[in-house]
Design a protein around this motif. Structure first.
Motif, PDB file in Angstrom:
ATOM      1  N   VAL A 185       0.827  -1.213   0.000  1.00  0.00           N
ATOM      2  CA  VAL A 185       0.000   0.000   0.000  1.00  0.00           C
ATOM      3  C   VAL A 185       0.859   1.259   0.000  1.00  0.00           C
ATOM      4  N   ASP A 186       1.939   1.245   0.777  1.00  0.00           N
ATOM      5  CA  ASP A 186       2.712   2.467   0.997  1.00  0.00           C
ATOM      6  C   ASP A 186       3.779   2.724  -0.056  1.00  0.00           C
ATOM      7  N   LEU A 187       4.229   1.686  -0.746  1.00  0.00           N
ATOM      8  CA  LEU A 187       5.297   1.862  -1.740  1.00  0.00           C
ATOM      9  C   LEU A 187       4.911   1.377  -3.134  1.00  0.00           C
ATOM     10  N   LEU A 188       4.430   0.146  -3.227  1.00  0.00           N
ATOM     11  CA  LEU A 188       4.150  -0.407  -4.551  1.00  0.00           C
ATOM     12  C   LEU A 188       2.940   0.254  -5.195  1.00  0.00           C
ATOM     13  N   ALA A 189       1.919   0.579  -4.411  1.00  0.00           N
ATOM     14  CA  ALA A 189       0.722   1.220  -4.969  1.00  0.00           C
ATOM     15  C   ALA A 189       1.021   2.607  -5.541  1.00  0.00           C
ATOM     16  N   PRO A 190       1.761   3.481  -4.836  1.00  0.00           N
ATOM     17  CA  PRO A 190       2.092   4.761  -5.468  1.00  0.00           C
ATOM     18  C   PRO A 190       2.786   4.596  -6.816  1.00  0.00           C
ATOM     19  N   ALA A 191       3.727   3.646  -6.891  1.00  0.00           N
ATOM     20  CA  ALA A 191       4.406   3.425  -8.166  1.00  0.00           C
ATOM     21  C   ALA A 191       3.429   2.961  -9.229  1.00  0.00           C
ATOM     22  N   ALA A 192       2.507   2.075  -8.866  1.00  0.00           N
ATOM     23  CA  ALA A 192       1.534   1.555  -9.829  1.00  0.00           C
ATOM     24  C   ALA A 192       0.607   2.658 -10.337  1.00  0.00           C
ATOM     25  N   VAL A 193       0.100   3.473  -9.420  1.00  0.00           N
ATOM     26  CA  VAL A 193      -0.810   4.558  -9.805  1.00  0.00           C
ATOM     27  C   VAL A 193      -0.095   5.569 -10.691  1.00  0.00           C
ATOM     28  N   ILE A 194       1.102   5.946 -10.306  1.00  0.00           N
ATOM     29  CA  ILE A 194       1.849   6.940 -11.081  1.00  0.00           C
ATOM     30  C   ILE A 194       2.195   6.382 -12.458  1.00  0.00           C
ATOM     31  N   ARG A 195       2.588   5.114 -12.516  1.00  0.00           N
ATOM     32  CA  ARG A 195       2.890   4.488 -13.808  1.00  0.00           C
ATOM     33  C   ARG A 195       1.693   4.598 -14.752  1.00  0.00           C
ATOM     34  N   ALA A 196       0.518   4.279 -14.243  1.00  0.00           N
ATOM     35  CA  ALA A 196      -0.681   4.327 -15.081  1.00  0.00           C
ATOM     36  C   ALA A 196      -1.065   5.749 -15.462  1.00  0.00           C
ATOM     37  N   ALA A 197      -0.693   6.708 -14.620  1.00  0.00           N
ATOM     38  CA  ALA A 197      -1.084   8.098 -14.859  1.00  0.00           C
ATOM     39  C   ALA A 197      -0.114   8.858 -15.751  1.00  0.00           C
ATOM     40  N   LEU A 198       1.076   8.319 -15.975  1.00  0.00           N
ATOM     41  CA  LEU A 198       2.118   9.086 -16.667  1.00  0.00           C
ATOM     42  C   LEU A 198       1.729   9.572 -18.067  1.00  0.00           C
ATOM     43  N   PRO A 199       1.086   8.773 -18.906  1.00  0.00           N
ATOM     44  CA  PRO A 199       0.727   9.311 -20.226  1.00  0.00           C
ATOM     45  C   PRO A 199      -0.140  10.564 -20.137  1.00  0.00           C
ATOM     46  N   ALA A 200      -1.136  10.548 -19.239  1.00  0.00           N
ATOM     47  CA  ALA A 200      -2.018  11.713 -19.094  1.00  0.00           C
ATOM     48  C   ALA A 200      -1.284  12.889 -18.475  1.00  0.00           C
ATOM     49  N   LEU A 201      -0.429  12.626 -17.497  1.00  0.00           N
ATOM     50  CA  LEU A 201       0.318  13.707 -16.850  1.00  0.00           C
ATOM     51  C   LEU A 201       1.325  14.339 -17.803  1.00  0.00           C
ATOM     52  N   THR A 202       1.938  13.525 -18.648  1.00  0.00           N
ATOM     53  CA  THR A 202       2.885  14.062 -19.619  1.00  0.00           C
ATOM     54  C   THR A 202       2.176  14.975 -20.611  1.00  0.00           C
ATOM     55  N   GLU A 203       0.959  14.602 -20.958  1.00  0.00           N
ATOM     56  CA  GLU A 203       0.173  15.402 -21.916  1.00  0.00           C
ATOM     57  C   GLU A 203      -0.132  16.787 -21.376  1.00  0.00           C
ATOM     58  N   THR A 204      -0.377  16.896 -20.076  1.00  0.00           N
ATOM     59  CA  THR A 204      -0.732  18.195 -19.476  1.00  0.00           C
ATOM     60  C   THR A 204       0.449  18.861 -18.780  1.00  0.00           C
ATOM     61  N   HIS A 205       1.635  18.245 -18.858  1.00  0.00           N
ATOM     62  CA  HIS A 205       2.778  18.682 -18.049  1.00  0.00           C
ATOM     63  C   HIS A 205       2.325  18.816 -16.592  1.00  0.00           C
ATOM     64  N   GLY A 206       1.733  17.725 -16.107  1.00  0.00           N
ATOM     65  CA  GLY A 206       1.142  17.722 -14.773  1.00  0.00           C
ATOM     66  C   GLY A 206       2.144  17.532 -13.654  1.00  0.00           C
ATOM     67  N   HIS A 207       1.633  17.110 -12.495  1.00  0.00           N
ATOM     68  CA  HIS A 207       2.465  17.064 -11.295  1.00  0.00           C
ATOM     69  C   HIS A 207       2.154  15.816 -10.476  1.00  0.00           C
ATOM     70  N   VAL A 208       3.198  15.216  -9.917  1.00  0.00           N
ATOM     71  CA  VAL A 208       3.094  14.094  -9.001  1.00  0.00           C
ATOM     72  C   VAL A 208       3.558  14.548  -7.628  1.00  0.00           C
ATOM     73  N   VAL A 209       2.760  14.237  -6.611  1.00  0.00           N
ATOM     74  CA  VAL A 209       3.180  14.454  -5.227  1.00  0.00           C
ATOM     75  C   VAL A 209       3.099  13.123  -4.502  1.00  0.00           C
ATOM     76  N   THR A 210       4.229  12.649  -4.016  1.00  0.00           N
ATOM     77  CA  THR A 210       4.246  11.433  -3.210  1.00  0.00           C
ATOM     78  C   THR A 210       4.342  11.810  -1.738  1.00  0.00           C
ATOM     79  N   ILE A 211       3.804  10.949  -0.891  1.00  0.00           N
ATOM     80  CA  ILE A 211       3.803  11.198   0.547  1.00  0.00           C
ATOM     81  C   ILE A 211       4.667  10.145   1.232  1.00  0.00           C
TER      82      ILE A 211
END
Length: 225
Positions: free
Chosen positions: A96-122
């Motif tokens: 939950v604390d490590l592998l899930a953030p990587a999984a979510v961010i991996r799936a989100a990268l194409p959309a974030l790259t398109e908008t020059h978006g932002h990732v915040v990890t906790i």
């Protein structure tokens, strides 16, 4: 179309505070959690299942139509000595604390790259300072620190990346723990809204300006520095 933000763990604690701050800032939040956050779009998902987390992220992006930020606020912990914590419990904390953030961010990268978006990890102050009876949590949160620093180097100029390191907060995070693992009556805990404000500060920076890391804790936080 207004900017959209995906928040894991947005039904409670820091995640809920981030959702509230995002709404106040005019963003459209979408939550991935096991519980209904109430009042905002969401998808039910056990983030320990990383393939399900990826699928939930893609579904959220489809429903939002775009994605401008991801905040991986979901977290869990079951403290105890390594020999006393069941293997499946220990591994769930890391998932939950490590592998899930990587999984979510991996799936989100194409959309974030398109908008020059932002990732915040906790991460946590226990991601920079280890303590006894927290091997799973420290392993995961130290991992988030390394993961985020590497990700920032990898995505430089394409997606903003910020590591947030909070100290103890006044949330339900400690509710189900044995008394010996709960903050004592003298403990001073931060308001999660203060950490959420730091998250929004990082997300709100203009293109080309990167807030790489933020430590947000009570002045008397004992686990930092």
């Amino acid at each position: 179309m207004s900017r959209a933000i995906l928040v894991t763990g947005g039904a409670s604690g820091l995640g809920a505070a981030v959702v509230e701050a995002a709404i106040d800032a005019g963003l459209r939040p979408y939550v991935i959690d096991r519980r209904d956050p109430g009042g905002v779009p969401w998808i039910e998902c056990d983030l320990a299942d990383t393939r399900a987390a990826e699928a939930a992220t893609r579904k959220a992006i489809d429903e939002l139509g775009r994605l401008d930020a991801v905040v991986t606020a979901a977290g869990t912990d079951v403290p105890g000595r390594l020999a006393d914590v069941p293997a499946e419990t220990w591994e769930r904390v890391v998932a939950v604390d490590l592998l899930a953030p990587a999984a979510v961010i991996r799936a989100a990268l194409p959309a974030l790259t398109e908008t020059h978006g932002h990732v915040v990890t906790i991460s946590s102050t226990l991601g920079v300072k280890a303590v006894s009876d927290a091997t799973a949590y420290c392993a995961a949160k130290f991992g988030v620190v390394g993961f985020t620093r590497a990700l920032a180097a990898e995505l430089a100029g394409q997606v903003g990346v910020t590591l947030v390191v909070p100290g103890g907060m006044r949330t339900r995070f400690f509710d189900e723990r044995d008394a010996r693992y709960k903050p004592g009556p003298e403990a001073v805990l931060n308001d999660p809204a203060d950490v959420a404000a730091a998250v929004m500060f990082a997300i709100g920076q203009p293109r080309g300006c990167a807030v790489r890391e933020l430590v947000v804790c009570a002045e008397t936080e004992s686990s930092y520095p």
